[in-house]
Write a protein that holds these residues in place. Structure first.
Motif, PDB file in Angstrom:
ATOM      1  N   PHE A  31     -22.390  20.081  -6.700  1.00 19.85           N
ATOM      2  CA  PHE A  31     -22.561  18.694  -7.112  1.00 19.85           C
ATOM      3  C   PHE A  31     -23.503  18.001  -6.143  1.00 19.85           C
ATOM      4  CE2 PHE A  31     -18.917  18.732  -4.276  1.00 19.85           C
ATOM      5  CZ  PHE A  31     -19.108  17.631  -3.457  1.00 19.85           C
ATOM      6  N   THR A  32     -24.134  16.951  -6.622  1.00 17.22           N
ATOM      7  CA  THR A  32     -25.012  16.142  -5.787  1.00 17.22           C
ATOM      8  C   THR A  32     -24.274  14.857  -5.450  1.00 17.22           C
ATOM      9  OG1 THR A  32     -26.971  17.053  -6.869  1.00 17.22           O
ATOM     10  CG2 THR A  32     -27.252  15.010  -5.634  1.00 17.22           C
ATOM     11  N   GLY A  33     -23.873  14.737  -4.230  1.00 18.66           N
ATOM     12  CA  GLY A  33     -23.070  13.582  -3.845  1.00 18.66           C
ATOM     13  C   GLY A  33     -22.545  13.735  -2.444  1.00 18.66           C
ATOM     14  N   VAL A  34     -21.282  13.395  -2.258  1.00 21.81           N
ATOM     15  CA  VAL A  34     -20.696  13.414  -0.928  1.00 21.81           C
ATOM     16  C   VAL A  34     -19.276  13.963  -0.999  1.00 21.81           C
ATOM     17  CG1 VAL A  34     -19.863  11.035  -1.170  1.00 21.81           C
ATOM     18  CG2 VAL A  34     -20.171  12.007   1.122  1.00 21.81           C
ATOM     19  N   GLY A  35     -18.903  14.715   0.015  1.00 25.01           N
ATOM     20  CA  GLY A  35     -17.541  15.222   0.142  1.00 25.01           C
ATOM     21  C   GLY A  35     -17.076  15.070   1.571  1.00 25.01           C
ATOM     22  N   VAL A  36     -15.772  15.118   1.780  1.00 24.42           N
ATOM     23  CA  VAL A  36     -15.233  14.946   3.127  1.00 24.42           C
ATOM     24  C   VAL A  36     -13.962  15.780   3.278  1.00 24.42           C
ATOM     25  CG1 VAL A  36     -13.871  12.911   2.463  1.00 24.42           C
ATOM     26  CG2 VAL A  36     -14.495  13.241   4.868  1.00 24.42           C
ATOM     27  N   ASP A  37     -13.786  16.355   4.460  1.00 24.13           N
ATOM     28  CA  ASP A  37     -12.557  17.060   4.845  1.00 24.13           C
ATOM     29  C   ASP A  37     -11.983  16.364   6.070  1.00 24.13           C
ATOM     30  OD1 ASP A  37     -12.648  19.175   2.899  1.00 24.13           O
ATOM     31  OD2 ASP A  37     -14.228  20.117   4.082  1.00 24.13           O
ATOM     32  N   LEU A  38     -10.739  15.956   5.979  1.00 24.77           N
ATOM     33  CA  LEU A  38     -10.062  15.268   7.073  1.00 24.77           C
ATOM     34  C   LEU A  38      -8.872  16.099   7.530  1.00 24.77           C
ATOM     35  CD1 LEU A  38      -9.967  11.687   5.471  1.00 24.77           C
ATOM     36  CD2 LEU A  38     -11.755  12.659   6.933  1.00 24.77           C
ATOM     37  N   ALA A  39      -8.794  16.371   8.839  1.00 30.81           N
ATOM     38  CA  ALA A  39      -7.671  17.130   9.388  1.00 30.81           C
ATOM     39  C   ALA A  39      -7.191  16.440  10.663  1.00 30.81           C
ATOM     40  CB  ALA A  39      -8.087  18.570   9.671  1.00 30.81           C
ATOM     41  N   PRO A  40      -6.467  15.315  10.540  1.00 27.89           N
ATOM     42  CA  PRO A  40      -6.013  14.585  11.723  1.00 27.89           C
ATOM     43  C   PRO A  40      -5.132  15.464  12.605  1.00 27.89           C
ATOM     44  CG  PRO A  40      -5.666  13.315   9.712  1.00 27.89           C
ATOM     45  CD  PRO A  40      -6.024  14.694   9.292  1.00 27.89           C
ATOM     46  N   PRO A  41      -5.354  15.477  13.905  1.00 27.90           N
ATOM     47  CA  PRO A  41      -4.554  16.322  14.798  1.00 27.90           C
ATOM     48  C   PRO A  41      -3.098  15.864  14.853  1.00 27.90           C
ATOM     49  CG  PRO A  41      -5.970  14.841  16.052  1.00 27.90           C
ATOM     50  CD  PRO A  41      -6.375  14.705  14.625  1.00 27.90           C
ATOM     51  N   ASN A  42      -2.213  16.832  15.071  1.00 25.77           N
ATOM     52  CA  ASN A  42      -0.780  16.585  15.262  1.00 25.77           C
ATOM     53  C   ASN A  42      -0.113  15.950  14.041  1.00 25.77           C
ATOM     54  OD1 ASN A  42      -1.114  17.459  17.991  1.00 25.77           O
ATOM     55  ND2 ASN A  42      -1.814  15.393  18.525  1.00 25.77           N
ATOM     56  N   THR A  43      -0.654  16.174  12.850  1.00 21.78           N
ATOM     57  CA  THR A  43      -0.049  15.589  11.645  1.00 21.78           C
ATOM     58  C   THR A  43       0.328  16.629  10.602  1.00 21.78           C
ATOM     59  OG1 THR A  43      -2.184  15.300  10.559  1.00 21.78           O
ATOM     60  CG2 THR A  43      -1.410  13.482  11.937  1.00 21.78           C
ATOM     61  N   ASN A  44      -0.199  17.868  10.716  1.00 22.34           N
ATOM     62  CA  ASN A  44       0.000  18.922   9.707  1.00 22.34           C
ATOM     63  C   ASN A  44      -0.590  18.541   8.350  1.00 22.34           C
ATOM     64  OD1 ASN A  44       1.410  20.558  11.518  1.00 22.34           O
ATOM     65  ND2 ASN A  44       3.363  19.567  10.999  1.00 22.34           N
ATOM     66  N   LEU A  45      -1.441  17.527   8.346  1.00 29.52           N
ATOM     67  CA  LEU A  45      -2.041  17.067   7.099  1.00 29.52           C
ATOM     68  C   LEU A  45      -3.512  17.456   7.030  1.00 29.52           C
ATOM     69  CD1 LEU A  45      -0.627  13.440   6.716  1.00 29.52           C
ATOM     70  CD2 LEU A  45      -0.118  15.389   5.248  1.00 29.52           C
ATOM     71  N   LYS A  46      -3.971  17.697   5.812  1.00 30.93           N
ATOM     72  CA  LYS A  46      -5.393  17.882   5.556  1.00 30.93           C
ATOM     73  C   LYS A  46      -5.715  17.253   4.211  1.00 30.93           C
ATOM     74  CE  LYS A  46      -9.154  21.216   5.090  1.00 30.93           C
ATOM     75  NZ  LYS A  46      -9.570  22.632   5.102  1.00 30.93           N
ATOM     76  N   VAL A  47      -6.748  16.428   4.171  1.00 33.93           N
ATOM     77  CA  VAL A  47      -7.139  15.737   2.947  1.00 33.93           C
ATOM     78  C   VAL A  47      -8.605  16.032   2.672  1.00 33.93           C
ATOM     79  CG1 VAL A  47      -7.395  13.508   1.797  1.00 33.93           C
ATOM     80  CG2 VAL A  47      -5.455  13.906   3.328  1.00 33.93           C
ATOM     81  N   SER A  48      -8.919  16.374   1.437  1.00 38.62           N
ATOM     82  CA  SER A  48     -10.294  16.614   1.014  1.00 38.62           C
ATOM     83  C   SER A  48     -10.591  15.757  -0.205  1.00 38.62           C
ATOM     84  CB  SER A  48     -10.517  18.090   0.674  1.00 38.62           C
ATOM     85  OG  SER A  48     -10.280  18.921   1.789  1.00 38.62           O
TER      86      SER A  48
END
Length: 811
Positions: free
Chosen positions: A102-119
């Motif tokens: 795709f032509t656009g924008v994407g993001v991966d977030l992996a905040p430390p010490n949270t066990n969370l990951k959001v894309s």
């Protein structure tokens, strides 16, 4: 931000390579081609990473379609945030967003010490493409925009995740009317999935995923679909359909091995706009097990699976596949190893009686004649013997044999010419003199295959030598190979290859390579000579070193510096003399890094790989050079395996090329039969429009007296009629030819037209696959090229004055 100022402000890593190929011979190749490619990463202050890659060549090919083959992307990152900007792709799960560009924008977030990951992502999945009345092979498409979100929570015991992906066509993105035969409608899709995994007693794991896909096939249609879920996320109507897919996998560690099982179910017609290609209408059962026994001397792995389709019992045939495989590795001693494997692939196709659909019974006297079975078997055995391993002399012997066979059965009997067998045997003897950095090897290869009643044998020797100069900075090689082909006991031809090569490393960063190849080819009817020279340069940038605070230290004494230098040389010599032992495909690689270097170079120069495209050969030389530069066995083995995988990639592609072309021709045949009436209707409509125009019955002199706009309108209508007629005539000429390719054998042994097309597009298709393009992009490209090729050919064999209407009365 605390890292900024403690490391180099800018640090560029990676490498670039440039290769030029000069060719003089009889093949349909350019006399000079060049290739430039690179993989780079810009690090800013040890914090931000911006990786990017590029490639350029003077070999180009073009096609008109809604996909983009050119990419420009950057992936900046800061701590736990990574962004993807430009022409990029992301993967959330197999059933939702799965590698679609795709032509656009994407993001991966992996905040430390949270066990969370959001894309998350947002961008254009397809660009708009207008219908082109001149380019009959153009593919009109609406602009498609999409967004997606995935959230994952994972700890040491379990993980859960959820994904939502949505895509919708923009009805207003194209202005030109699209002929009805293209069946183009604006669509919308929403997919949601849930995944989870749980650990079992720290030895096993269970993973499950469930997904549902909601698709509105025509967003302009009327009606409602009250059963649809997620109706608040998508506009539903009478064309809205819902599909589901799910899977479960189990793995458990037992002893020094594992056991596992898997299950997958995908509804017929399930698809997602987040993937180019999707297998559906299938149910899979799989089991696997592996174990190491006898004091780690023997390793055994076993895999088996069953797959079936026609889950809703609506197809005219049902296919079942059974797959089984076993692999064994046996280390008899430090100097003797054996590896072997066997696999069996069986597929069963039941062509149903029409009574299945009319009366829901299957009574038929000759039902067995409608059962088709295909059995494919393969086996391999490799033995490696280290005959001598001294500081001044090393000797090694490798023996490998392999077998592949396929049988097609109908009604329990082997079909005519339905059996093929492929046997290969090779033996390689290597003699090494470590003190003078010289290795010499000789090998003999024999290939014997049968297709139906036809027998084919190819055999010949290879002699090669490899020597290092100037403190191992200059690597030189030379080889001579000869192979002869006999069919039905009669000689058909022979090929002799003489190859010289050199690779010089300057200051560990600069690499210069030169390869000269002269090939003599003789057949019953001709003798040809080809010469190829490849010259290349590659530059490797500094490796990023982790930033660290520098403290003032006392200066070491001369004695301490001498001792450190001596210890470093000892460690380096010890690493260089460490033995490697690994296997790839049917070949084993054993010895020191220098000895394996020789084996890898001999493998690259083997005549089996002579047909690899020139640009790929330059890339392979760079990859082998990168492996040679490694100073410890783990890094060396990792890079050597990367090289071998790429080395075999072209031959792997060729093995599946015929099947891919056959499947695309089969799909094209269905589409052409479906569109036959539409093309005729479009021509008749264009003809009637011309016939009913007020200028049509007038003489040329009378037409000149009418208004210019009216004359221009009439000329435009005539051009549209002629284009519709040309498309119909070309289509009618193509249809029986494309329909004749109704078996795989007719693609494996093609007629002159198909052989020309396949040879012409072979390297282009490989380049697309090598670049990682999706199956759908490649399929679209090849369909476009097939249509264009045969339409151009039809101009030589057809006349606008000679055609007949099938469905509509000419009068």
């Amino acid at each position: 931000m605390e890292q900024i100022g403690k490391a180099k402000l800018l640090n560029l890593t990676g490498g670039i390579a440039a290769n030029g190929v000069f060719y003089d011979g009889t093949a349909n190749r350019d006399p000079f081609t060049y290739f430039v490619n690179g993989n780079l990463n810009l690090n800013i202050s040890g914090v931000y990473n911006i990786p990017f890659s590029f490639s350029y060549t003077n070999q180009k090919f073009n096609t008109s379609n809604p996909f983009s083959f050119n990419r420009l992307s950057i992936h900046p990152s800061y701590k736990w945030i990574t962004t993807h900007i430009g022409d990029v792709n992301m993967t959330f799960s197999p059933y939702t967003l799965n590698g679609h560009q795709f032509t656009g924008v994407g993001v991966d977030l992996a905040p430390p010490n949270t066990n969370l990951k959001v894309s998350a992502m947002y961008g254009r999945l397809l660009k708009e493409s207008e219908h082109d009345t001149i380019a009959v092979n153009s593919e009109p498409a609406y602009k498609r925009m999409g967004y997606g979100l995935k959230a994952v929570y994972a700890n040491e015991k379990f993980s859960v995740s959820g994904t939502v992906f949505s895509a919708k066509d923009d009805e207003g993105s194209i202005n030109q009317p699209v002929p009805i035969e293209f069946e183009l409608q604006a669509k919308e899709n929403v997919v949601a999935s849930a995944e989870g995994s749980v650990k079992l007693f720290d030895r096993g794991e269970i993973r499950v995923e469930y997904a549902t896909s909601l698709i509105t096939e025509d967003i302009s249609a009327e009606g409602i679909n009250q059963k649809a879920v997620f109706s608040n996320l998508i506009a539903t109507n009478a064309t809205t359909r819902q599909y589901r897919a799910y899977n479960a996998n189990f793995n458990y560690q037992v002893g020094q091995g594992t056991v596992g099982a898997g299950y997958e179910y995908i509804d017929p017609d399930y698809r997602t706009f987040g993937a180019y290609f999707f297998n559906n209408d299938l149910e899979n059962f799989t089991v696997n097990a592996s174990q190491t026994i006898f004091n780690n001397k023997v390793n055994i792995s076993v895999n088996a699976g069953l797959q079936r389709d026609d889950l809703d019992n609506t197809k005219s045939s049902q296919l079942q596949r059974v797959v089984s495989a076993v692999n064994v590795n046996y280390a008899a001693s430090d100097k003797i190893t054996f590896t072997g494997g066997y696999s069996n692939f069986q597929s069963y196709t039941n062509i149903k009686s029409q009574f299945d659909f009319i009366n829901e019974v299957s009574q038929s006297d000759n039902i067995d004649t409608l059962d088709f079975q295909q059995i494919t078997q393969s086996a391999n055995l490799n033995a490696n013997f280290i005959l001598k391993d001294a500081e001044t002399k090393k000797r090694n012997l490798n023996i490998a044999v392999s077998y592949q066979g396929a049988t097609n059965k109908q009604g329990g009997e082997v079909a005519e010419n339905g059996s093929s067998n492929f046997y290969n045997g090779s033996s390689t003897y290597t003699l090494g003199y470590p003190n003078i950095n010289l290795n010499v090897s000789g090998s003999v290869n024999v290939t014997y295959n049968t297709i139906g009643t036809e027998e084919n044998i190819t055999f010949g020797p290879i002699v090669s030598a490899n020597k290092l100069f100037f403190d191992k900075k200059l690597r030189t090689s030379a080889s001579v190979s000869y192979n002869q082909t006999n069919i039905a006991g009669e000689k058909q031809g022979d090929v002799t290859n003489i190859r010289l090569g050199g690779n010089y490393i300057y200051k560990k960063k600069h690499g210069l390579n030169l390869t000269l190849l002269t090939q003599f080819r003789n057949s019953e009817n001709s003798s040809n000579q080809d010469f190829t020279a490849t010259i290349g340069y590659n530059y490797t940038f500094d490796k990023i070193k982790p930033p660290r605070i520098q403290f003032n230290k006392r200066e070491k004494t001369k004695k301490e510096r001498t001792k450190k230098s001596r210890d470093k040389r000892k460690r380096s010599k010890k690493e260089e003399e460490a033995l490697l032992n690994f296997r790839y495909r049917d070949s084993s690689y054993q010895g020191t890094m220098a000895e394996v270097d020789v084996q890898l170079e001999a493998m690259q120069n083997h005549s089996y790989f002579d047909h690899i495209p020139a640009y790929k050969k330059g890339e392979l030389t760079m990859l082998r050079s990168i492996a040679s530069d490694q100073r410890n066995t783990e890094d060396y083995k990792e890079n050597a395996l990367i090289f071998l995988k790429e080395l075999y990639s072209y031959e792997d592609f060729l093995k599946n090329y015929n099947q891919m072309v056959f499947e695309i021709l089969t799909e094209l045949r269905r589409d052409m039969n479906r569109l036959d009436y539409a093309f005729e209707k479009a021509f008749v409509k264009a003809k009637v429009t011309v016939d009913n125009h007020q200028l049509h019955q007038l003489s040329d002199e009378e037409k000149q007296t009418k208004g210019r706009e009216l004359q221009k309108q009439y000329v435009t209508l005539i051009e549209a009629r002629e284009k519709a007629l040309a498309r119909l005539i070309g289509h009618r000429w193509m249809l029986p030819i494309i329909s004749s390719y109704n078996t795989l054998v007719k693609v494996e042994k093609p007629d002159k037209l198909l052989a020309t097309l396949m040879e012409k597009e072979k390297d282009n298709i490989f380049r697309l696959k090598d670049k990682g393009e999706s199956e759908q992009k490649i399929e679209l490209y090849l369909i476009t090229r097939i249509i264009d090729f045969y339409l151009k050919e039809s101009l030589k064999h057809t006349s606008p004055d000679k055609f007949e209407l099938k469905y509509i009365d000419k009068n």
